[in-house]
Design a protein around this motif. Structure first.
Motif, mmCIF file in Angstrom:
data_model
loop_
_atom_site.group_PDB
_atom_site.id
_atom_site.type_symbol
_atom_site.label_atom_id
_atom_site.label_comp_id
_atom_site.label_asym_id
_atom_site.label_seq_id
_atom_site.Cartn_x
_atom_site.Cartn_y
_atom_site.Cartn_z
ATOM 1 N N SER A 100 0.688 -1.086 0.011
ATOM 2 C CA SER A 100 0.153 0.042 0.173
ATOM 3 C C SER A 100 0.853 1.441 0.014
ATOM 4 C CB SER A 100 -0.978 0.135 1.218
ATOM 5 O OG SER A 100 -1.560 -1.099 1.389
ATOM 6 N N THR B 126 0.561 2.166 -3.651
ATOM 7 C CA THR B 126 -0.772 2.245 -4.098
ATOM 8 C C THR B 126 -1.483 3.096 -3.224
ATOM 9 O OG1 THR B 126 -0.376 0.129 -5.278
ATOM 10 C CG2 THR B 126 -2.606 1.272 -5.144
ATOM 11 N N LEU C 202 -6.839 2.935 -1.905
ATOM 12 C CA LEU C 202 -6.953 1.775 -1.085
ATOM 13 C C LEU C 202 -7.501 0.462 -1.855
ATOM 14 C CD1 LEU C 202 -8.807 3.359 1.938
ATOM 15 C CD2 LEU C 202 -6.281 2.847 1.650
ATOM 16 N N GLY C 203 -7.011 -0.251 -1.425
ATOM 17 C CA GLY C 203 -7.249 -1.785 -2.011
ATOM 18 C C GLY C 203 -6.963 -1.977 -3.808
ATOM 19 N N SER C 204 -6.493 -1.037 -4.516
ATOM 20 C CA SER C 204 -6.778 -1.333 -5.679
ATOM 21 C C SER C 204 -5.334 -2.090 -5.926
ATOM 22 C CB SER C 204 -6.609 0.152 -6.480
ATOM 23 O OG SER C 204 -5.474 0.946 -6.202
ATOM 24 N N PHE D 273 -2.503 -4.982 2.367
ATOM 25 C CA PHE D 273 -3.376 -3.965 2.773
ATOM 26 C C PHE D 273 -3.734 -3.657 4.383
ATOM 27 C CE2 PHE D 273 -5.374 -7.503 0.677
ATOM 28 C CZ PHE D 273 -6.638 -7.715 1.698
ATOM 29 N N ALA E 44 -8.835 -1.110 4.230
ATOM 30 C CA ALA E 44 -8.704 -1.180 2.816
ATOM 31 C C ALA E 44 -9.552 -2.484 2.677
ATOM 32 C CB ALA E 44 -7.483 -1.381 2.264
ATOM 33 N N SER E 45 -9.665 -3.356 3.939
ATOM 34 C CA SER E 45 -10.040 -4.538 3.617
ATOM 35 C C SER E 45 -11.693 -4.701 3.289
ATOM 36 C CB SER E 45 -9.920 -5.559 4.722
ATOM 37 O OG SER E 45 -10.987 -5.013 5.897
ATOM 38 N N GLU F 282 -13.051 -2.692 0.969
ATOM 39 C CA GLU F 282 -13.211 -2.040 -0.075
ATOM 40 C C GLU F 282 -13.605 -3.229 -1.176
ATOM 41 O OE1 GLU F 282 -12.646 0.945 -1.817
ATOM 42 O OE2 GLU F 282 -11.990 1.895 -0.283
ATOM 43 N N VAL G 266 -11.375 -5.451 -3.077
ATOM 44 C CA VAL G 266 -10.562 -6.604 -1.952
ATOM 45 C C VAL G 266 -11.494 -7.839 -2.235
ATOM 46 C CG1 VAL G 266 -9.740 -6.977 -0.017
ATOM 47 C CG2 VAL G 266 -9.050 -4.896 -0.784
ATOM 48 N N ALA H 60 -8.378 2.980 10.446
ATOM 49 C CA ALA H 60 -8.245 3.302 9.142
ATOM 50 C C ALA H 60 -8.538 5.059 9.403
ATOM 51 C CB ALA H 60 -9.472 2.996 8.504
ATOM 52 N N GLN I 107 -15.059 -1.177 10.921
ATOM 53 C CA GLN I 107 -14.811 -1.833 9.703
ATOM 54 C C GLN I 107 -15.421 -3.098 9.634
ATOM 55 O OE1 GLN I 107 -13.426 -0.180 7.234
ATOM 56 N NE2 GLN I 107 -12.449 1.325 8.121
#
Ligand SMILES: Cc1ncc(C[n+]2csc(CCOP(=O)(O)OP(=O)(O)O)c2C)c(N)n1
Ligand SMILES: [Mg+2]
Length: 403
Positions: A109, A149, A152-154, A191, A195-196, A198, A201, A225, A233
């Motif tokens: 990340s 990155t 997030l998550g991409s 990540f 991000a988890s 997203e 993901v 986060a 989350q």
């Protein structure tokens, strides 16, 4: 349609209901005081670790922390645009990178500085990125480490796509009657807890499971986060989610370097056997601010920080080295000195960096020449030529930094 009786859950009540207790064990090999504990699944994966190895891990963790401190100072002094502290996550990062092979591809990340250093990225190379002097950071092919990155998550679909590609290459070679002699390469997607959640993901995990992709999803659950706590989350520990996709999830004490190394070795071995993806949730803590643009005193309690301070991953390994292996004070002093020297060199390198010209940005839009970009570049140069002093237009990247 039958309606469900009872009060409607409000955002407030759902957000603060907390994480449901899980039966999934949290693996640990070094307790809070650095004493070795047994774990049926993971203990076999640390048998060959020598004192030299442990000293290497200690060096790497303290180096990352020292560079991190220097990064914060440099940003405060106006020499970096931004810094993203990693303090507290050194065991999770080093423990998961050290067991990988150079042929394994890693997808970080933006907080994985210790991962980058362990992969041979020079601290000053990383600083160049946070100074705004480079469009990327390092050569991903040289280090087999993808670029940072921030979306997030991409990186998760990228990692899974790459992993599927390596498996397909292997199959194509087999079909052609020339099977590869090397073992399956593993891919690691890093990540965070935030991000988890997203969509990308989740999609990545479905794809990874469907195609038995050789990928390790390594989640650093650092409890936050930015200002959103983990309990918002997820209703469950993140490792339990893996079962829903159909692969194994492990919960590890992410401040315990031995547990992280062992869990990663276990996961990589499974992945290399072609048994599909694995998820590791390393439970750790972001000891500092989210970034230098953040003030955590606005949203979390001092007592929480103090509590996690007692679980410092570096102190735990240090205690283990002292008590279990009789490592002398002189070792720790030498390492501290080496780290200070490194920080000094890194600072000097950073201050000597030549900023790129603004016009260079047009070079990095496409790999191939592009008519529209060429026209915009020409327009920019013409505009710039209209000024007596060219630096009046935009200045250089470095001038922007201290502003
Ligand atoms: C798609 C997307 N949404 C929102 C953001 C803004 N943002 C940056 S970091 C962050 C929190 C991420 O938390 P986590 O995944 O737990 O990682 P950590 O920062 O704790 O390492 C958010 C919401 C972003 N960068 N990308
Ligand atoms: Mg987080």
């Amino acid at each position: 349609m039958k309606t469900v009786e009872g009060p409607e859950p409000t955002m407030e009540s759902r957000s603060h209901a907390g994480v449901v207790e899980s039966t999934l064990p949290k693996h640990q090999l070094l307790d809070e005081r650095g004493a070795v504990t047994e774990d049926d699944l993971l203990s076999p994966y640390t048998q060959d670790i020598t004192v030299d190895d442990l000293q290497h891990l200690y060096r790497s963790m303290t180096k990352a922390r020292r560079v991190d401190e220097e990064g914060t100072s440099l940003q405060r002094q106006g020499q970096l645009v931004l810094w993203v502290p990693l303090k507290g996550q050194e065991a999770a990062q080093i423990g998961s990178t050290w067991p990988t092979r150079p042929t394994d591809r890693l997808y970080p990340s933006y907080r994985e500085h210790a991962v980058a250093f362990e992969r041979g990225v020079e601290p000053s190379e990383l600083m160049r990125y946070f100074r705004g002097h480079t469009a990327g950071g390092w050569d991903p092919e040289k280090h087999n480490l993808n670029l940072y990155t921030v979306v997030l998550g991409s990186q998760a679909p990228h990692a899974v796509g790459y992993a599927m590609g390596t498996a397909l290459d292997r199959k194509a070679a087999e079909d052609a009657g020339t099977p590869l002699e090397t073992e399956l390469e593993a891919v690691v997607a890093y990540f965070g807890d935030g991000a988890s959640t997203e969509g990308e993901v989740h999609e990545s995990m479905v794809f990874a499971a469907s195609y038995d992709a050789p990928v390790l999803f390594f989640i650093q659950n650092n409890q936050w986060a930015i200002s959103v706590p983990f309990a918002t989350q997820s209703r469950v520990p993140l490792a339990t989610r893996a079962a829903g996709y159909g692969f194994e999830g492990l919960r590890v004490d992410g401040n315990d370097i031995l547990a992280v190394v062992a869990a990663t070795r276990y996961a990589l071995a499974k992945i290399r056997r072609g048994e599909g993806p694995v998820l590791i949730e390393a439970e750790t803590y972001r000891m500092g601010a989210h970034t230098t643009a953040d003030d955590p005193t606005k949203y979390r309690k001092r007592e929480e920080e103090d509590q996690w301070g007692l679980l410092d991953p570096i102190e735990r390994l240090k205690e283990h080295l002292r008590t279990a292996h009789g490592v002398a004070d002189s070792f720790f002093e030498t390492v501290a000195q080496e780290n200070d020297d490194l920080a000094r060199r890194m600072r000097a390198d950073l201050l000597a960096m030549t900023p790129p010209e603004f016009v260079d940005r047009f070079e990095h839009v496409y790999a191939e020449p592009h008519a529209l970009v060429a026209a915009e570049r020409a327009e920019y140069l013409e505009y710039q030529a209209g000024f007596e002093d060219a630096s009046d237009v935009h200045g250089t990247a470095a001038e922007g930094v201290g502003a």
